[in-house]
Design a protein around this motif. Structure first.
Motif, PDB file in Angstrom:
ATOM      1  N   TRP A 296      35.476  47.094  49.102  1.00 47.74           N
ATOM      2  CA  TRP A 296      36.191  47.210  50.373  1.00 47.74           C
ATOM      3  C   TRP A 296      36.204  45.874  51.118  1.00 47.74           C
ATOM      4  O   TRP A 296      37.238  45.405  51.560  1.00 47.74           O
ATOM      5  N   SER A 297      35.029  45.270  51.219  1.00 55.40           N
ATOM      6  CA  SER A 297      34.934  44.071  52.057  1.00 55.40           C
ATOM      7  C   SER A 297      35.506  42.828  51.374  1.00 55.40           C
ATOM      8  O   SER A 297      35.930  41.896  52.050  1.00 55.40           O
ATOM      9  N   ALA A 298      35.520  42.813  50.036  1.00 56.13           N
ATOM     10  CA  ALA A 298      36.014  41.625  49.324  1.00 56.13           C
ATOM     11  C   ALA A 298      37.329  41.911  48.606  1.00 56.13           C
ATOM     12  O   ALA A 298      37.688  41.202  47.664  1.00 56.13           O
ATOM     13  N   ALA A 299      38.043  42.925  49.073  1.00 57.93           N
ATOM     14  CA  ALA A 299      39.300  43.307  48.397  1.00 57.93           C
ATOM     15  C   ALA A 299      40.269  42.139  48.309  1.00 57.93           C
ATOM     16  O   ALA A 299      41.005  42.009  47.332  1.00 57.93           O
ATOM     17  N   GLU A 300      40.268  41.293  49.338  1.00 56.81           N
ATOM     18  CA  GLU A 300      41.203  40.152  49.369  1.00 56.81           C
ATOM     19  C   GLU A 300      41.010  39.207  48.191  1.00 56.81           C
ATOM     20  O   GLU A 300      41.930  38.491  47.809  1.00 56.81           O
ATOM     21  N   THR A 301      39.795  39.187  47.636  1.00 59.07           N
ATOM     22  CA  THR A 301      39.520  38.235  46.545  1.00 59.07           C
ATOM     23  C   THR A 301      39.987  38.760  45.191  1.00 59.07           C
ATOM     24  O   THR A 301      39.961  38.012  44.210  1.00 59.07           O
ATOM     25  N   TYR A 302      40.392  40.013  45.136  1.00 60.98           N
ATOM     26  CA  TYR A 302      40.850  40.565  43.848  1.00 60.98           C
ATOM     27  C   TYR A 302      42.269  40.080  43.539  1.00 60.98           C
ATOM     28  O   TYR A 302      43.159  40.206  44.371  1.00 60.98           O
ATOM     29  N   ARG A 303      42.440  39.512  42.361  1.00 59.10           N
ATOM     30  CA  ARG A 303      43.741  38.983  41.949  1.00 59.10           C
ATOM     31  C   ARG A 303      44.251  39.777  40.749  1.00 59.10           C
ATOM     32  O   ARG A 303      43.794  39.564  39.621  1.00 59.10           O
ATOM     33  N   PRO A 304      45.186  40.689  40.961  1.00 55.42           N
ATOM     34  CA  PRO A 304      45.719  41.461  39.833  1.00 55.42           C
ATOM     35  C   PRO A 304      46.357  40.516  38.811  1.00 55.42           C
ATOM     36  O   PRO A 304      46.992  39.550  39.187  1.00 55.42           O
ATOM     37  N   GLY A 305      46.143  40.798  37.568  1.00 57.45           N
ATOM     38  CA  GLY A 305      46.716  39.936  36.533  1.00 57.45           C
ATOM     39  C   GLY A 305      45.714  38.925  36.023  1.00 57.45           C
ATOM     40  O   GLY A 305      45.688  38.609  34.841  1.00 57.45           O
ATOM     41  N   ALA A 306      44.876  38.411  36.917  1.00 59.82           N
ATOM     42  CA  ALA A 306      43.855  37.448  36.487  1.00 59.82           C
ATOM     43  C   ALA A 306      42.761  38.176  35.719  1.00 59.82           C
ATOM     44  O   ALA A 306      42.195  37.647  34.756  1.00 59.82           O
ATOM     45  N   VAL A 307      42.446  39.373  36.157  1.00 58.98           N
ATOM     46  CA  VAL A 307      41.391  40.167  35.520  1.00 58.98           C
ATOM     47  C   VAL A 307      41.684  41.636  35.801  1.00 58.98           C
ATOM     48  O   VAL A 307      42.305  41.972  36.810  1.00 58.98           O
ATOM     49  N   ARG A 308      41.290  42.502  34.859  1.00 60.35           N
ATOM     50  CA  ARG A 308      41.534  43.927  35.096  1.00 60.35           C
ATOM     51  C   ARG A 308      40.603  44.439  36.177  1.00 60.35           C
ATOM     52  O   ARG A 308      39.485  43.952  36.330  1.00 60.35           O
ATOM     53  N   PHE A 309      41.066  45.465  36.911  1.00 62.76           N
ATOM     54  CA  PHE A 309      40.250  45.983  38.005  1.00 62.76           C
ATOM     55  C   PHE A 309      38.888  46.469  37.510  1.00 62.76           C
ATOM     56  O   PHE A 309      37.857  46.206  38.135  1.00 62.76           O
ATOM     57  N   THR A 310      38.878  47.184  36.375  1.00 64.90           N
ATOM     58  CA  THR A 310      37.598  47.713  35.873  1.00 64.90           C
ATOM     59  C   THR A 310      36.630  46.566  35.533  1.00 64.90           C
ATOM     60  O   THR A 310      35.429  46.690  35.753  1.00 64.90           O
ATOM     61  N   THR A 311      37.172  45.476  35.036  1.00 67.10           N
ATOM     62  CA  THR A 311      36.315  44.317  34.728  1.00 67.10           C
ATOM     63  C   THR A 311      35.748  43.740  36.017  1.00 67.10           C
ATOM     64  O   THR A 311      34.548  43.446  36.109  1.00 67.10           O
ATOM     65  N   TRP A 312      36.620  43.567  37.011  1.00 67.25           N
ATOM     66  CA  TRP A 312      36.201  43.023  38.317  1.00 67.25           C
ATOM     67  C   TRP A 312      35.129  43.927  38.950  1.00 67.25           C
ATOM     68  O   TRP A 312      34.106  43.454  39.446  1.00 67.25           O
ATOM     69  N   LEU A 313      35.364  45.223  38.877  1.00 67.78           N
ATOM     70  CA  LEU A 313      34.428  46.196  39.461  1.00 67.78           C
ATOM     71  C   LEU A 313      33.072  46.133  38.745  1.00 67.78           C
ATOM     72  O   LEU A 313      32.014  46.121  39.380  1.00 67.78           O
ATOM     73  N   HIS A 314      33.114  46.090  37.426  1.00 71.96           N
ATOM     74  CA  HIS A 314      31.863  46.014  36.665  1.00 71.96           C
ATOM     75  C   HIS A 314      31.141  44.693  36.930  1.00 71.96           C
ATOM     76  O   HIS A 314      29.912  44.647  36.918  1.00 71.96           O
ATOM     77  N   ARG A 315      31.898  43.631  37.167  1.00 69.16           N
ATOM     78  CA  ARG A 315      31.252  42.337  37.442  1.00 69.16           C
ATOM     79  C   ARG A 315      30.454  42.410  38.749  1.00 69.16           C
ATOM     80  O   ARG A 315      29.338  41.907  38.842  1.00 69.16           O
ATOM     81  N   ILE A 316      31.048  43.061  39.752  1.00 72.38           N
ATOM     82  CA  ILE A 316      30.336  43.227  41.029  1.00 72.38           C
ATOM     83  C   ILE A 316      29.048  44.020  40.795  1.00 72.38           C
ATOM     84  O   ILE A 316      27.961  43.601  41.213  1.00 72.38           O
ATOM     85  N   ALA A 317      29.183  45.148  40.105  1.00 73.51           N
ATOM     86  CA  ALA A 317      28.013  46.006  39.854  1.00 73.51           C
ATOM     87  C   ALA A 317      26.966  45.260  39.026  1.00 73.51           C
ATOM     88  O   ALA A 317      25.766  45.312  39.330  1.00 73.51           O
ATOM     89  N   HIS A 318      27.436  44.568  38.016  1.00 77.08           N
ATOM     90  CA  HIS A 318      26.516  43.847  37.121  1.00 77.08           C
ATOM     91  C   HIS A 318      25.727  42.786  37.896  1.00 77.08           C
ATOM     92  O   HIS A 318      24.504  42.672  37.760  1.00 77.08           O
ATOM     93  N   ASN A 319      26.422  42.004  38.703  1.00 72.66           N
ATOM     94  CA  ASN A 319      25.742  40.932  39.454  1.00 72.66           C
ATOM     95  C   ASN A 319      24.715  41.503  40.433  1.00 72.66           C
ATOM     96  O   ASN A 319      23.632  40.946  40.605  1.00 72.66           O
ATOM     97  N   LEU A 320      25.074  42.610  41.061  1.00 73.88           N
ATOM     98  CA  LEU A 320      24.122  43.253  41.979  1.00 73.88           C
ATOM     99  C   LEU A 320      22.876  43.712  41.223  1.00 73.88           C
ATOM    100  O   LEU A 320      21.749  43.538  41.696  1.00 73.88           O
ATOM    101  N   CYS A 321      23.091  44.297  40.049  1.00 73.57           N
ATOM    102  CA  CYS A 321      21.957  44.785  39.250  1.00 73.57           C
ATOM    103  C   CYS A 321      21.074  43.627  38.783  1.00 73.57           C
ATOM    104  O   CYS A 321      19.840  43.715  38.844  1.00 73.57           O
ATOM    105  N   VAL A 322      21.700  42.572  38.308  1.00 77.04           N
ATOM    106  CA  VAL A 322      20.920  41.427  37.815  1.00 77.04           C
ATOM    107  C   VAL A 322      20.099  40.820  38.961  1.00 77.04           C
ATOM    108  O   VAL A 322      18.924  40.488  38.780  1.00 77.04           O
ATOM    109  N   ASP A 323      20.727  40.708  40.137  1.00 70.55           N
ATOM    110  CA  ASP A 323      19.981  40.204  41.306  1.00 70.55           C
ATOM    111  C   ASP A 323      18.787  41.102  41.603  1.00 70.55           C
ATOM    112  O   ASP A 323      17.684  40.628  41.866  1.00 70.55           O
ATOM    113  N   ARG A 324      19.034  42.406  41.584  1.00 69.26           N
ATOM    114  CA  ARG A 324      17.956  43.346  41.895  1.00 69.26           C
ATOM    115  C   ARG A 324      16.823  43.240  40.870  1.00 69.26           C
ATOM    116  O   ARG A 324      15.645  43.194  41.232  1.00 69.26           O
TER     117      ARG A 324
END
Lengths: 160, 178
Positions: free
Chosen positions: B58-86
């Motif tokens: 929601w808060s970083a929606a502006e940074t999503y660029r359709p075509g550059a990466v699939r939404f599911t990939t972008w979403l998993h990247r957010i989740a993955h980075n949060l998990c790795v940080d944790r």
């Protein structure tokens, strides 16, 4: 690229490809699929390795079954509605031009400038107001003087 | 709203369309929760991390660029980075109860067998290094291609395939032990 009819594969290569791509032939690299399938038909060791890979696939499949906890989505929506985390905009409405200008004016850099300018603005407003009041007094005085002259003329004419 | 693609919904989320966001949330909350749960191996952390993932959508929606990466990939990247940080900040001392990771089944015999399988696999997965576990989950459980998994993990495809090979080998050895 090797032709499928002449391509050969060792059991070690086969085991390595299974580790990389799993036991489902549909996921094997198309360029090596013929060699993989030929070795599978010929080698007992390869068939054993393939069976082990399929078993692992089956174990991993069980990990797909999942259900998110009840209310998880609602908690996310509630946090957005409360403006939690870094969210600053209410749901369902895009910020209009006035909000954007206000956001820009009240951005961190402008706050001290605006605060510092407040006394100067107040002074300007007071100065303008008192100047208008003085203008009013002058007009009143001029009006009075004009009336005095008229009064004097009438008064003198009434004198015998 | 329900028939829109992820990219179309994200364009609407950028204009702060709450209904579009809720549609995306309904569509992806279960797979994302599953991924973070399997990766961090803690139901309590998974709940929080899944929430945080969608708050960032929601808060970083502006940074999503359709075509550059699939939404599911972008979403998993957010989740993955949060998990790795944790996991980097607070590695789990011990794995949570694997039963909590199971979906309840109506058939008691199947439920017992599934619980036993899940417990063994849970321990084996939990013992893998985080990068190997992530590569395996992204491709085998989440259904991403090796290329997508590489984009999520910010690695090359060959590196991901190498992680996958080591993870499978280790898991197979552990699971084949009586």
């Amino acid at each position: 690229m090797n032709d499928g009819s002449t391509d050969r594969m060792t059991e070690q290569e086969f085991a390595d490809l299974l580790d990389r791509h799993g036991g489902d032939p549909a996921r094997w690299p198309s360029a090596r699929r013929n060699a993989l399938e030929r070795l599978l038909a010929e080698s007992v060791t390869a068939r054993r390795a393939h069976a082990a890979a399929r078993a692992l696939d089956g174990w991993l499949d069980t990990q797909r079954e999942h259900r998110a906890p009840a209310g998880l989505a609602a908690r996310v929506v509630a946090r957005i509605g409360n403006g939690n985390a870094t969210l600053a905009v209410d749901r369902g409405a895009a910020p209009d031009t006035f909000d954007r200008i206000l956001d820009w004016l009240t951005a961190r850099l402008w706050r001290p400038v605006l605060l510092g300018a407040l006394p100067a603005i107040a002074g300007l407003v007071i100065g303008l107001a008192s100047s208008q009041a003085d203008d009013g007094n002058l007009a009143s005085q001029l009006g009075s003087l004009a009336f005095v002259d008229l009064y004097a003329e009438v008064h003198d004419a009434d004198q015998p | 709203v329900g028939d829109d693609g992820d990219d179309a919904l994200m364009e609407r989320v950028k204009t702060r369309d709450g209904a579009a966001f809720e549609c995306l949330l309904a569509r992806h909350v279960t797979p994302i929760h599953r991924y973070v749960m399997r990766l961090v191996q803690s139901p309590a952390d998974a709940d929080e991390l899944a929430q945080e993932t969608f708050l960032r959508v929601w808060s970083a929606a502006e940074t999503y660029r359709p075509g550059a990466v699939r939404f599911t990939t972008w979403l998993h990247r957010i989740a993955h980075n949060l998990c790795v940080d944790r996991l980097r900040r607070s590695p789990p001392d011990q794995l949570d109860d694997p039963d909590a990771l199971l979906c309840e089944s109506g058939d008691p015999e199947r439920a017992v067998a599934a619980r036993e399988t899940a417990a063994r696999l849970h321990r084996a997965l939990g013992a893998l290094p985080v990068a190997q576990r992530a590569a395996l989950l992204l491709t085998e459980v989440q259904g991403l291609s090796s290329r997508q998994a590489a984009e999520v993990m910010d690695l090359g495809v060959r590196a991901v395939e190498s992680l996958l090979a080591r993870a499978r080998r280790t898991l197979r050895e552990r699971l084949e032990r009586p």
